[in-house]
Design an enzyme around this catalytic site. Structure first.
Site, PDB file in Angstrom:
ATOM      1  CE  LYS A  30      70.348  -2.751 102.482  1.00 10.20           C
ATOM      2  NZ  LYS A  30      71.030  -2.203 101.294  1.00 10.20           N
ATOM      3  CE  LYS A  44      73.378   5.007 100.510  1.00 11.84           C
ATOM      4  NZ  LYS A  44      73.750   4.412  99.228  1.00 11.84           N
ATOM      5  CD  GLU A  67      74.125  -0.815 103.463  1.00 11.39           C
ATOM      6  OE1 GLU A  67      74.957  -0.353 102.651  1.00 11.39           O
ATOM      7  OE2 GLU A  67      72.907  -0.805 103.236  1.00 11.39           O
ATOM      8  NE  ARG A  85      77.205  -5.807  98.450  1.00 14.32           N
ATOM      9  CZ  ARG A  85      77.549  -5.365  97.238  1.00 14.32           C
ATOM     10  NH1 ARG A  85      78.592  -5.871  96.610  1.00 14.32           N
ATOM     11  NH2 ARG A  85      76.837  -4.422  96.649  1.00 14.32           N
TER      12      ARG A  85
HETATM   13  N1  BES Z   1      70.901   0.881  99.899  1.00  8.63           N
HETATM   14  C1  BES Z   1      71.810   0.992  98.819  1.00  8.63           C
HETATM   15  C2  BES Z   1      71.195   0.631  97.469  1.00  8.63           C
HETATM   16  C3  BES Z   1      70.101   1.514  96.964  1.00  8.63           C
HETATM   17  C4  BES Z   1      70.384   2.552  96.086  1.00  8.63           C
HETATM   18  C5  BES Z   1      68.800   1.298  97.307  1.00  8.63           C
HETATM   19  C6  BES Z   1      69.382   3.350  95.589  1.00  8.63           C
HETATM   20  C7  BES Z   1      67.779   2.088  96.802  1.00  8.63           C
HETATM   21  C8  BES Z   1      68.077   3.118  95.951  1.00  8.63           C
HETATM   22  C9  BES Z   1      73.015   0.059  99.037  1.00  8.63           C
HETATM   23  O1  BES Z   1      73.343  -0.210 100.346  1.00  8.63           O
HETATM   24  C10 BES Z   1      74.187   0.730  98.405  1.00  8.63           C
HETATM   25  O2  BES Z   1      74.552   1.772  98.856  1.00  8.63           O
HETATM   26  N2  BES Z   1      74.726   0.109  97.368  1.00  8.63           N
HETATM   27  C11 BES Z   1      75.822   0.639  96.657  1.00  8.63           C
HETATM   28  C12 BES Z   1      76.776  -0.490  96.386  1.00  8.63           C
HETATM   29  C13 BES Z   1      78.106  -0.034  95.900  1.00  8.63           C
HETATM   30  C14 BES Z   1      78.851   0.686  97.003  1.00  8.63           C
HETATM   31  C15 BES Z   1      78.881  -1.247  95.441  1.00  8.63           C
HETATM   32  C16 BES Z   1      75.277   1.225  95.355  1.00  8.63           C
HETATM   33  O3  BES Z   1      74.325   0.693  94.812  1.00  8.63           O
HETATM   34  O4  BES Z   1      75.779   2.251  94.926  1.00  8.63           O
HETATM   35 ZN    ZN Z   2      71.765  -0.089 101.725  1.00 11.85          ZN
HETATM   36 ZN    ZN Z   3      74.661   1.241 101.184  1.00  5.90          ZN
END
Ligand code: BES
Ligand code: ZN
Ligand code: ZN
Length: 491
Positions: free
Chosen positions: A256, A268, A340, A342
């Protein structure tokens, strides 16, 4: 950093010698003690140092010795000192004297064998990592002074031989750390693709697909993530054919590479968002691994595929509720544009599966915050449809020090990503967020042995107790996959 191995005993700068449990001296520590008229053992008596792994004792400018300082470094039980203990030994030593003013770090390991000496050098290299390129006001006394390492050991040429591949590994780890540390205004998808392309210098074949190429292939899941960005999305494919049979089915690694993840329209919160420059940690791990495999001429066929995008909010960006079709024809309702990773992975996995018919496929991604809740920063999460592959990753984790922990998959979790309007949605319910993310990927890999490694908790961390790791980007995945290839794929 210059590294040399030598059979002759010559001191300068900082000199370090191992000490074992209950203050048992190595031959080197004994010699230093004699040369300094017992100053070393007096310092030991006057302190709580006992030779445990992780302990250090520094004696500055002892008389009788042409060195700025002597460092005793614990190595624990002599018989139990394995590769990871020697790595830690080298790393603690380097860390202790990195800013001391000494230019050379001399390891006195004259009674130790080649693998131990090579591992100590490797640990020191991992520990020496810094990302200072944007600091213009660093004071002289805060700058690293050590520029060379010399290891006195029993068989210098054997040590040199066992160090050569480890030196490649260290450089791959450094590359991955650099990529993760680079800010997203510098390392955007187009620039990352260029850096991948430059690995051709090491003998990798590299091909870069741009948006037009991907559009033709129908990779709209990946492309949907980059719609809001001013940079073009890319897919970089790095190939290493080192097996006797160039045609043998390869191992495919997928990463990724979200160069910055704002969350998109599902934006975010601001606090901590800066860390999302590291959301390409999976792509960095794959790129670093490919660099190592080419560098040490691994006898295996391995392909590294990285999906490079930037996830931004914009009038052109994907909206929650949008439905997109992935390259393999399945439809996805994008309920959350922050899920995103996935979307990027499934098209990159599809490309790897259809183009290379791999024997196994392993993806790396900073995929979910939920994996940090489950495993903290100690293990990466592993999900797999194949027990043998999951076990092999576990074993590679234990021997490299980059440990993983397997979590389950199952029909009950899979159901949570069914959608009312499309084949699936890109988020599950509140619970088991890392598992439903893995379940999403599972829908695209069929029967090929596959593993997904969620490195959101391990690609970077705010502080680390491990001397091999800097405070932020760890390069997680490079040592793991280098080991994995060595243990499972080389002929
Ligand atoms: N890049 C993030 C995941 C992440 C979070 C990486 C903290 C490193 C540190 C990913 O794209 C994301 O935002 N995931 C969401 C998924 C949710 C919307 C289902 C998450 O983990 O909150
Ligand atoms: Zn991400
Ligand atoms: Zn994300």
């Amino acid at each position: 950093m210059k590294v040399e191995f030598s059979g002759s005993v010559k001191f300068s700068g900082a000199v370090v010698a191992p000490v074992f449990t209950n203050n048992r001296h190595s031959t080197g520590a004994d010699a230093l003690d004699k040369a300094t008229g017992g100053a070393i053992s007096r310092a030991q008596k006057a302190s709580r140092f006992s030779g445990k792994s992780g302990q250090v004792l520094q004696i500055n400018a002892p008389s009788g010795l042409d060195a700025q300082l002597v460092l005793l470094c614990g190595a624990g039980e002599r018989d139990a000192a394995d590769a990871l203990v020697w790595e830690a030994f080298g790393a603690y030593a380097l860390k202790s004297v990195q800013l001391s003013g000494a230019k050379t770090l001399v390891f006195d390991m004259r009674d130790l064998d080649a693998p131990a000496s090579a591992r100590a050098a490797f640990g020191a290299l991992l520990a020496a990592y810094r990302f200072d390129k944007y600091r213009t006001t660093l004071k002289d006394d805060k700058k690293p002074s050590i520029t060379s390492i010399r290891i006195i050991c029993s068989d210098a040429s054997a040590a040199k031989r066992s160090f050569a591949p480890l030196n490649e590994t260290a450089q791959g780890v450094e590359l991955a750390r650099d990529l993760v540390c680079e800010p997203a205004n510098v390392l955007h998808p187009e620039e990352f693709a260029k850096r991948a392309q430059s690995l051709e210098d090491y003998g990798l074949e590299v091909q870069v697909l741009d948006e037009k190429d991907m559009k033709k292939l129908g990779m709209d899941a990946l492309l949907s993530v980059g719609l809001g960005s001013n940079y073009g999305s890319r897919l970089a494919v790095m190939s290493w054919f080192g097996a006797k049979d160039r045609k043998a089915p390869p191992l495919v690694l997928v990463g990724k590479g979200v160069c910055f993840d704002t969350g998109g329209i599902s934006l975010k919160p601001g606090a901590g968002m800066w860390d999302m420059k590291g959301d390409m940690g999976g792509a960095a791990a794959v790129t670093g691994t490919m660099r190592v495999l080419a560098g040490r001429k691994a006898r295996a066929n391995v392909i590294g595929i990285i999906g490079l995008v930037e996830n931004m909010p914009d009038a052109a960006a994907t909206r929650p509720g949008d439905i997109v079709t992935s390259a393999d024809g399945q439809t996805i309702e994008v309920q959350n544009t922050d899920a995103e990773g996935r979307m990027v992975l499934v098209d990159a996995l599809w490309y790897g599966l259809t183009r290379f018919k791999p024997s196994k496929i392993v993806d790396f991604a900073t995929l979910t915050g939920a994996i940090i809740i489950a495993l903290g920063h100690e293990h990466a999460g592993v999900f797999s449809n194949d027990d043998a592959l999951a076990n092999a990753l576990d074993a590679a984790g234990k021997s490299s020090g980059e440990t993983v922990w397997r979590l389950p998959l199952g029909a009950g979790y899979d159901k949570q990503i069914d959608s009312k309007y499309a084949d699936m949605k890109n988020i599950g319910g509140r619970g088991a967020g890392s598992i439903t993310a893995a379940q999403f990927l599972r829908r695209f890999v069929g029967e090929t042995p596959w593993a997904h490694v969620d490195i959101a908790g391990t690609a970077w961390k705010d502080k680390s107790d491990d001397p091999r790791e800097p405070a932020w980007a760890t390069g997680f995945g490079v040592r793991l996959m280098d080991r994995f290839v060595a243990q499972n794929c080389e002929d």
